[in-house]
Design an enzyme around this catalytic site. Structure first.
Site, PDB file in Angstrom:
ATOM      1  N   ASN A  51      59.868  43.184  16.719  1.00 45.11           N
ATOM      2  CA  ASN A  51      60.076  41.955  17.505  1.00 45.11           C
ATOM      3  C   ASN A  51      61.359  42.243  18.229  1.00 45.11           C
ATOM      4  O   ASN A  51      62.464  42.073  17.323  1.00 45.11           O
ATOM      5  CB  ASN A  51      60.112  40.583  16.604  1.00 45.11           C
ATOM      6  CG  ASN A  51      60.359  39.364  17.363  1.00 45.11           C
ATOM      7  OD1 ASN A  51      60.604  39.305  18.810  1.00 45.11           O
ATOM      8  ND2 ASN A  51      59.722  38.353  16.743  1.00 45.11           N
TER       9      ASN A  51
ATOM     10  N   LYS B 201      63.445  40.169  19.461  1.00 44.25           N
ATOM     11  CA  LYS B 201      64.227  38.987  19.321  1.00 44.25           C
ATOM     12  C   LYS B 201      64.860  38.880  17.877  1.00 44.25           C
ATOM     13  O   LYS B 201      65.553  38.242  17.610  1.00 44.25           O
ATOM     14  CB  LYS B 201      63.543  37.613  19.680  1.00 44.25           C
ATOM     15  CG  LYS B 201      62.838  37.457  20.944  1.00 44.25           C
ATOM     16  CD  LYS B 201      62.331  36.312  21.236  1.00 44.25           C
ATOM     17  CE  LYS B 201      61.844  36.054  22.547  1.00 44.25           C
ATOM     18  NZ  LYS B 201      61.020  34.797  22.640  1.00 44.25           N
ATOM     19  N   CYS B 202      64.435  39.949  17.068  1.00 45.99           N
ATOM     20  CA  CYS B 202      64.903  39.915  15.703  1.00 45.99           C
ATOM     21  C   CYS B 202      65.853  41.024  15.405  1.00 45.99           C
ATOM     22  O   CYS B 202      65.669  42.265  15.785  1.00 45.99           O
ATOM     23  CB  CYS B 202      63.657  40.428  14.701  1.00 45.99           C
ATOM     24  SG  CYS B 202      64.186  40.531  13.047  1.00 45.99           S
ATOM     25  N   GLY B 203      67.194  40.658  14.869  1.00 50.27           N
ATOM     26  CA  GLY B 203      68.219  41.549  14.795  1.00 50.27           C
ATOM     27  C   GLY B 203      67.840  42.482  13.752  1.00 50.27           C
ATOM     28  O   GLY B 203      68.234  43.774  14.328  1.00 50.27           O
TER      29      GLY B 203
ATOM     30  N   ARG C 149      65.877  45.221  15.420  1.00 50.10           N
ATOM     31  CA  ARG C 149      66.498  46.070  16.477  1.00 50.10           C
ATOM     32  C   ARG C 149      67.285  47.031  15.829  1.00 50.10           C
ATOM     33  O   ARG C 149      67.414  48.264  16.441  1.00 50.10           O
ATOM     34  CB  ARG C 149      67.389  44.884  17.354  1.00 50.10           C
ATOM     35  CG  ARG C 149      66.724  44.035  18.359  1.00 50.10           C
ATOM     36  CD  ARG C 149      67.666  43.469  19.385  1.00 50.10           C
ATOM     37  NE  ARG C 149      68.730  42.861  18.858  1.00 50.10           N
ATOM     38  CZ  ARG C 149      68.434  41.386  18.481  1.00 50.10           C
ATOM     39  NH1 ARG C 149      67.304  40.888  18.836  1.00 50.10           N
ATOM     40  NH2 ARG C 149      69.621  40.581  17.950  1.00 50.10           N
TER      41      ARG C 149
END
Length: 134
Positions: A8, A10-12, A15
């Site tokens: 995802n 949007k997920c740190g 990433r």
């Protein structure tokens, strides 16, 4: 070595894990699981490979977990998988698969268990925390 990440963007944590895989020189296949959810069969296979239960894979934060009453013990594993199929955001992430196995990589440094020794000397997460293999 090649890797698959159920990601995802949007997920740190997700990433960070993707960046660690890339830094390690992995040939990474990125699956944005909210756009391309795994099939039920694949999700069951991933659970078996990770050796965790559907409940252990459920994500609570930012999901309909509470609204669906998933904190109650009345749900079977099959029912929990049904909820994840209907609401993929309930699938915790990132899930990484390499030839060494599959893991839910939370915290992000868990991914080091799936990489060759020495693949990463150190890595600096988005928040500035430095991760070093043990």
């Amino acid at each position: 070595m090649s890797a698959i990440i159920y990601h995802n963007p949007k997920c740190g944590t997700s990433r960070n894990v993707l960046a660690m895989l890339q830094e390690a020189g992995e040939d990474v296949t990125v699956i944005e699981y909210l756009k391309e959810p795994p099939t039920r069969e694949r999700l069951v296979q991933l659970l078996a490979e990770m050796q965790i239960t559907p409940r252990q894979l459920l994500r609570q934060k930012g999901t309909p977990y509470d609204e669906l009453g998933l904190g109650e013990d009345k749900w079977s594993n099959d029912q929990l998988i049904d909820f994840m199929m209907e609401h993929p955001i309930l699938i915790n992430r990132p899930i990484v698969v390499t030839e060494k196995g599959a893991k839910l990589c939370r915290p992000s440094e868990t991914v080091l268990e799936l990489l060759d020794e020495g693949a990463i000397a150190s890595f600096t997460k988005e928040d500035g925390e430095v991760v070093r293999p043990r």
